[in-house]
Motif scaffolding. Structure first.
Motif, PDB file in Angstrom:
ATOM      1  N   ILE A 204       0.846  -1.204   0.000  1.00  0.00           N
ATOM      2  CA  ILE A 204       0.000   0.000   0.000  1.00  0.00           C
ATOM      3  C   ILE A 204       0.875   1.245   0.000  1.00  0.00           C
ATOM      4  O   ILE A 204       0.647   2.186  -0.761  1.00  0.00           O
ATOM      5  CB  ILE A 204      -0.967  -0.016   1.209  1.00  0.00           C
ATOM      6  CG1 ILE A 204      -1.997  -1.140   1.030  1.00  0.00           C
ATOM      7  CG2 ILE A 204      -1.656   1.340   1.364  1.00  0.00           C
ATOM      8  CD1 ILE A 204      -2.924  -1.363   2.214  1.00  0.00           C
ATOM      9  N   PHE A 208      -0.216   2.044  -3.471  1.00  0.00           N
ATOM     10  CA  PHE A 208      -1.598   2.494  -3.245  1.00  0.00           C
ATOM     11  C   PHE A 208      -1.585   3.587  -2.177  1.00  0.00           C
ATOM     12  O   PHE A 208      -2.389   3.580  -1.252  1.00  0.00           O
ATOM     13  CB  PHE A 208      -2.480   1.312  -2.788  1.00  0.00           C
ATOM     14  CG  PHE A 208      -2.617   0.201  -3.800  1.00  0.00           C
ATOM     15  CD1 PHE A 208      -3.742   0.114  -4.628  1.00  0.00           C
ATOM     16  CD2 PHE A 208      -1.629  -0.778  -3.932  1.00  0.00           C
ATOM     17  CE1 PHE A 208      -3.864  -0.912  -5.559  1.00  0.00           C
ATOM     18  CE2 PHE A 208      -1.751  -1.807  -4.875  1.00  0.00           C
ATOM     19  CZ  PHE A 208      -2.875  -1.873  -5.680  1.00  0.00           C
ATOM     20  N   SER A 209      -0.669   4.520  -2.330  1.00  0.00           N
ATOM     21  CA  SER A 209      -0.429   5.470  -1.239  1.00  0.00           C
ATOM     22  C   SER A 209      -1.645   6.365  -0.999  1.00  0.00           C
ATOM     23  O   SER A 209      -1.781   6.933   0.083  1.00  0.00           O
ATOM     24  CB  SER A 209       0.824   6.306  -1.525  1.00  0.00           C
ATOM     25  OG  SER A 209       0.706   6.886  -2.792  1.00  0.00           O
ATOM     26  N   HIS A 210      -2.534   6.451  -2.007  1.00  0.00           N
ATOM     27  CA  HIS A 210      -3.750   7.264  -1.804  1.00  0.00           C
ATOM     28  C   HIS A 210      -4.647   6.669  -0.714  1.00  0.00           C
ATOM     29  O   HIS A 210      -5.581   7.332  -0.270  1.00  0.00           O
ATOM     30  CB  HIS A 210      -4.521   7.394  -3.120  1.00  0.00           C
ATOM     31  CG  HIS A 210      -4.891   6.068  -3.743  1.00  0.00           C
ATOM     32  ND1 HIS A 210      -3.964   5.244  -4.360  1.00  0.00           N
ATOM     33  CD2 HIS A 210      -6.072   5.420  -3.820  1.00  0.00           C
ATOM     34  CE1 HIS A 210      -4.563   4.152  -4.790  1.00  0.00           C
ATOM     35  NE2 HIS A 210      -5.844   4.224  -4.476  1.00  0.00           N
ATOM     36  N   LEU A 211      -4.382   5.437  -0.291  1.00  0.00           N
ATOM     37  CA  LEU A 211      -5.234   4.799   0.726  1.00  0.00           C
ATOM     38  C   LEU A 211      -4.653   4.917   2.131  1.00  0.00           C
ATOM     39  O   LEU A 211      -5.310   4.547   3.113  1.00  0.00           O
ATOM     40  CB  LEU A 211      -5.428   3.308   0.392  1.00  0.00           C
ATOM     41  CG  LEU A 211      -6.010   2.982  -0.984  1.00  0.00           C
ATOM     42  CD1 LEU A 211      -6.104   1.466  -1.165  1.00  0.00           C
ATOM     43  CD2 LEU A 211      -7.398   3.608  -1.139  1.00  0.00           C
ATOM     44  N   GLU A 212      -3.438   5.418   2.212  1.00  0.00           N
ATOM     45  CA  GLU A 212      -2.718   5.314   3.489  1.00  0.00           C
ATOM     46  C   GLU A 212      -3.382   6.013   4.662  1.00  0.00           C
ATOM     47  O   GLU A 212      -3.222   5.590   5.804  1.00  0.00           O
ATOM     48  CB  GLU A 212      -1.283   5.816   3.324  1.00  0.00           C
ATOM     49  CG  GLU A 212      -0.388   4.712   2.823  1.00  0.00           C
ATOM     50  CD  GLU A 212       1.069   5.020   3.017  1.00  0.00           C
ATOM     51  OE1 GLU A 212       1.778   4.200   3.602  1.00  0.00           O
ATOM     52  OE2 GLU A 212       1.510   6.100   2.552  1.00  0.00           O
ATOM     53  N   LEU A 214      -6.490   6.156   5.372  1.00  0.00           N
ATOM     54  CA  LEU A 214      -7.720   5.513   5.876  1.00  0.00           C
ATOM     55  C   LEU A 214      -7.438   4.720   7.155  1.00  0.00           C
ATOM     56  O   LEU A 214      -6.331   4.210   7.335  1.00  0.00           O
ATOM     57  CB  LEU A 214      -8.282   4.549   4.810  1.00  0.00           C
ATOM     58  CG  LEU A 214      -8.827   5.174   3.533  1.00  0.00           C
ATOM     59  CD1 LEU A 214      -9.191   4.080   2.523  1.00  0.00           C
ATOM     60  CD2 LEU A 214     -10.062   6.029   3.837  1.00  0.00           C
ATOM     61  N   ARG A 219      -8.804   0.674   5.181  1.00  0.00           N
ATOM     62  CA  ARG A 219      -7.694   0.727   4.224  1.00  0.00           C
ATOM     63  C   ARG A 219      -7.510  -0.625   3.533  1.00  0.00           C
ATOM     64  O   ARG A 219      -7.406  -0.705   2.314  1.00  0.00           O
ATOM     65  CB  ARG A 219      -6.418   1.109   4.987  1.00  0.00           C
ATOM     66  CG  ARG A 219      -5.192   1.211   4.116  1.00  0.00           C
ATOM     67  CD  ARG A 219      -4.083   1.932   4.861  1.00  0.00           C
ATOM     68  NE  ARG A 219      -3.424   1.069   5.837  1.00  0.00           N
ATOM     69  CZ  ARG A 219      -3.295   1.322   7.135  1.00  0.00           C
ATOM     70  NH1 ARG A 219      -3.812   2.415   7.647  1.00  0.00           N
ATOM     71  NH2 ARG A 219      -2.659   0.482   7.933  1.00  0.00           N
ATOM     72  N   TYR A 220      -7.510  -1.690   4.324  1.00  0.00           N
ATOM     73  CA  TYR A 220      -7.334  -3.022   3.720  1.00  0.00           C
ATOM     74  C   TYR A 220      -8.518  -3.383   2.827  1.00  0.00           C
ATOM     75  O   TYR A 220      -8.353  -3.970   1.752  1.00  0.00           O
ATOM     76  CB  TYR A 220      -7.146  -4.091   4.811  1.00  0.00           C
ATOM     77  CG  TYR A 220      -5.870  -3.922   5.614  1.00  0.00           C
ATOM     78  CD1 TYR A 220      -4.719  -3.394   5.018  1.00  0.00           C
ATOM     79  CD2 TYR A 220      -5.819  -4.279   6.955  1.00  0.00           C
ATOM     80  CE1 TYR A 220      -3.554  -3.229   5.752  1.00  0.00           C
ATOM     81  CE2 TYR A 220      -4.654  -4.121   7.696  1.00  0.00           C
ATOM     82  CZ  TYR A 220      -3.521  -3.589   7.089  1.00  0.00           C
ATOM     83  OH  TYR A 220      -2.365  -3.428   7.810  1.00  0.00           O
ATOM     84  N   ARG A 222     -10.478  -1.313   1.176  1.00  0.00           N
ATOM     85  CA  ARG A 222     -10.414  -0.507  -0.052  1.00  0.00           C
ATOM     86  C   ARG A 222      -9.298  -1.050  -0.950  1.00  0.00           C
ATOM     87  O   ARG A 222      -9.438  -1.153  -2.158  1.00  0.00           O
ATOM     88  CB  ARG A 222     -10.149   0.940   0.364  1.00  0.00           C
ATOM     89  CG  ARG A 222     -10.479   2.046  -0.595  1.00  0.00           C
ATOM     90  CD  ARG A 222     -11.868   1.970  -1.169  1.00  0.00           C
ATOM     91  NE  ARG A 222     -11.750   1.860  -2.614  1.00  0.00           N
ATOM     92  CZ  ARG A 222     -12.565   1.208  -3.426  1.00  0.00           C
ATOM     93  NH1 ARG A 222     -13.622   0.601  -2.971  1.00  0.00           N
ATOM     94  NH2 ARG A 222     -12.352   1.141  -4.704  1.00  0.00           N
ATOM     95  N   TRP A 223      -8.194  -1.393  -0.329  1.00  0.00           N
ATOM     96  CA  TRP A 223      -7.050  -1.899  -1.097  1.00  0.00           C
ATOM     97  C   TRP A 223      -7.420  -3.194  -1.839  1.00  0.00           C
ATOM     98  O   TRP A 223      -7.216  -3.301  -3.052  1.00  0.00           O
ATOM     99  CB  TRP A 223      -5.861  -2.156  -0.160  1.00  0.00           C
ATOM    100  CG  TRP A 223      -4.753  -2.888  -0.849  1.00  0.00           C
ATOM    101  CD1 TRP A 223      -3.873  -2.365  -1.747  1.00  0.00           C
ATOM    102  CD2 TRP A 223      -4.455  -4.286  -0.732  1.00  0.00           C
ATOM    103  NE1 TRP A 223      -3.019  -3.355  -2.196  1.00  0.00           N
ATOM    104  CE2 TRP A 223      -3.361  -4.534  -1.597  1.00  0.00           C
ATOM    105  CE3 TRP A 223      -4.983  -5.347   0.010  1.00  0.00           C
ATOM    106  CZ2 TRP A 223      -2.805  -5.804  -1.736  1.00  0.00           C
ATOM    107  CZ3 TRP A 223      -4.421  -6.601  -0.123  1.00  0.00           C
ATOM    108  CH2 TRP A 223      -3.343  -6.819  -0.990  1.00  0.00           C
ATOM    109  N   GLU A 226      -9.650  -2.580  -4.688  1.00  0.00           N
ATOM    110  CA  GLU A 226      -8.966  -2.007  -5.868  1.00  0.00           C
ATOM    111  C   GLU A 226      -8.148  -3.055  -6.617  1.00  0.00           C
ATOM    112  O   GLU A 226      -8.102  -3.049  -7.850  1.00  0.00           O
ATOM    113  CB  GLU A 226      -8.070  -0.827  -5.455  1.00  0.00           C
ATOM    114  CG  GLU A 226      -8.909   0.390  -5.136  1.00  0.00           C
ATOM    115  CD  GLU A 226      -8.089   1.668  -4.934  1.00  0.00           C
ATOM    116  OE1 GLU A 226      -6.932   1.734  -5.404  1.00  0.00           O
ATOM    117  OE2 GLU A 226      -8.634   2.588  -4.300  1.00  0.00           O
TER     118      GLU A 226
END
Ligand code: AMP
Ligand code: MG
Length: 484
Positions: A204, A208-212, A214, A219-220, A222-223, A226
């Motif tokens: 991440i 997937f740094s845009h989720l960090e 959350l 976060r998990y 959403r990750w 995706e």
């Protein structure tokens, strides 16, 4: 080497040591630079004045200063069976570089010799298979489908035993990541929750740094959603272009949804829904029309691993994104291919009827859609000519023309839009086969020429018309196996 803006990192080595083994390449002899991808090097932020200088790097005789090669450990499901013994058996991650646009590239030398994960393999790759991977990853890229790339290919004098004795070669494959579904399966099956968490956070953080920001469980969730969506969209792109991967094992699924690990792949010539491109896949597990389902099965394997870290409901919910992402992408791409700007409920019926017709009458998939794209300027002739039974073509065309009447775009505009999504040039297996045969006699020029053609798949290239031809009889049912 001239560097413009190029930074070296080793972020993979931040992971716990269970994820890799340090291994030096085993040198090959008398290497030759077969092909070097100048355009890609530029994108990555550097230029090599004399690519031949890098033949020794490709052959594993030398490393560049700062390279720290490792074989990655992962596991995965092969043909539905969990295999705990996997890992980079013949490829090494040399370093990561970050280019001028901020993109991160893993450099992976495929064919660099044995590693602790080689099992019974010799750690080598042959010229035939590295040419196939080079060609296809470039073809996919220029078709607009996310993929690993090929930076350069080196051949060597060493013999390699496959069904016959072949020539050794290596491919410097680059990709935004080499982390696969199988990494997560390894962490979950063979290790513990903590290891899985470290790997997930690492992935991440890098990709997937845009989720960090959350909260952890969100976060998990959403990750994973995706990853599932990216995988679904990748497979939808394959279906729409007529691509069969051939070995959709979960260790060949990139966590970024990039097409990855090219083996016995094929682009369809005559449309055949059940086409099996991998000669070794006798049951057709990875047949063309099973790819969407298998993409989902692979996401389930990933989901099963993530249960150690996530609420089960979150995992199940994330998996639900697959179907919608797949259907949306597939429907939109097929509408684009058919030139339908207006969205109608019944479009899916038209699409399915089109596939059935192509299947039943064995119509060349690429020529059909390219022909349709040019109806305004060339008329129905080129499409009708693909059919033995012209009546079938006429009936279909009549229904299609009726649907087009409800479109408001001028014909010329529709033609331009369709030509931009329906390739004229695809990597037919017989084209790959021809340049491989030449390469095996030391003539690499046809290989390099084919790459140039594949860089502009949507353009009319009058001088290269021959490359758009359907296969001759000998090239129709080439047996491509896993052997590489
Ligand atoms: P693939 O089918 O290419 O995805 O390979 C599956 C697994 O077998 C991976 O772990 C590879 O690293 C390994 N492998 C494939 N070919 C060889 C080889 N010639 N030597 C050692 N390992 C190999
Ligand atoms: Mg693989």
């Amino acid at each position: 080497m001239t560097l413009t803006d190029f930074r070296v990192e080793h972020r993979y080595l931040d992971l716990p040591e269970v994820f890799y083994s340090r291994v030096r390449p085993t040198p090959l002899h008398r290497p030759k630079m077969v092909c070097y991808n100048t355009g890609l090097a530029q994108e990555m932020g550097f230029a090599v004045d004399e690519p031949e200088q890098w033949a020794a790097l490709g052959a594993g005789q030398e490393l560049l200063k700062g390279m720290d090669p490792v074989a990655m450990k992962y596991t995965g499901h092969q043909f539905g069976m969990y295999n705990p013994e996997l890992g980079d058996g013949r490829g090494l991650l040399l370093w990561e570089t970050v280019g001028p646009d901020g993109r991160r590239w893993d450099w992976h030398l495929k064919g660099a010799g044995q590693t602790p994960y080689s099992r019974f393999g010799d750690g080598r790759a042959v010229l035939r298979s590295t040419i196939r991977e080079y060609l296809c990853s470039e073809a996919m890229h220029f078709l607009g489908i996310p993929t690993s790339r090929a930076l350069f290919l080196v051949s060597a004098a060493d013999p390699v035993r496959r069904e016959s004795i072949e020539t050794a070669a290596t491919l410097m494959r680059v990709a935004l990541t080499h982390i696969r579904f199988g990494h997560f399966e390894f962490a979950a099956h063979a290790r513990n929750r903590e290891t899985l968490k470290t790997l997930t956070d690492h992935t991440i953080n890098l990709h997937f740094s845009h989720l960090e920001e959350l909260p952890e469980q969100a976060r998990y969730h959403r990750w994973l959603s995706e990853v599932v969506e990216r995988t679904a969209r990748m497979v939808a792109d394959w279906q729409a272009v007529g691509f069969c991967h051939g070995v959709m094992n979960s260790d060949n699924m990139s966590i970024l949804g990039d097409t990855f690990d090219y083996g016995p792949y094929a682009f369809l010539d005559d449309f055949d829904a059940g086409y099996i491109c991998n000669h070794t896949d006798q049951e057709g597990r990875y047949a063309y029309n099973r790819q969407p389902q298998i993409g989902f099965t692979n996401c389930q394997y990933l989901g099963r691993a993530m249960v150690q870290l996530m609420e089960e409901d979150d995992v199940l919910d994330a998996l639900r994104y697959y179907e919608k992402a797949y259907n949306d992408r597939f429907l939109q791409t097929m509408r684009n291919k058919l030139g339908l700007a207006l969205k109608e409920e019944a479009d899916m019926d038209l699409i399915m009827a089109t596939f059935s017709m192509l299947h039943e009458h064995h119509i060349d998939y690429t020529l059909f859609f390219r022909g349709l794209s040019r109806l305004p300027s060339k008329g129905a002739g080129p499409v009708r000519d693909l059919f033995v039974d012209r009546k079938v073509a006429d009936e279909w065309l009549e229904g299609y023309q009726k649907r087009l009447e409800r479109e408001s775009r001028p014909d010329t505009e529709r033609e331009a839009a369709m030509c931009a999504v329906n390739p004229k040039y695809i990597l037919r297996n017989y084209l790959a086969q021809q340049v491989i045969q030449d390469a095996q006699t030391g003539n690499y020029e046809p290989f390099r020429q084919l790459i140039e053609v594949l860089k502009k798949p949507f353009d009319e290239q009058p001088e290269n018309e021959a490359y758009a031809a359907p296969p001759p009889d000998w090239g129709k049912h080439l047996n491509i196996s896993c052997s590489s």
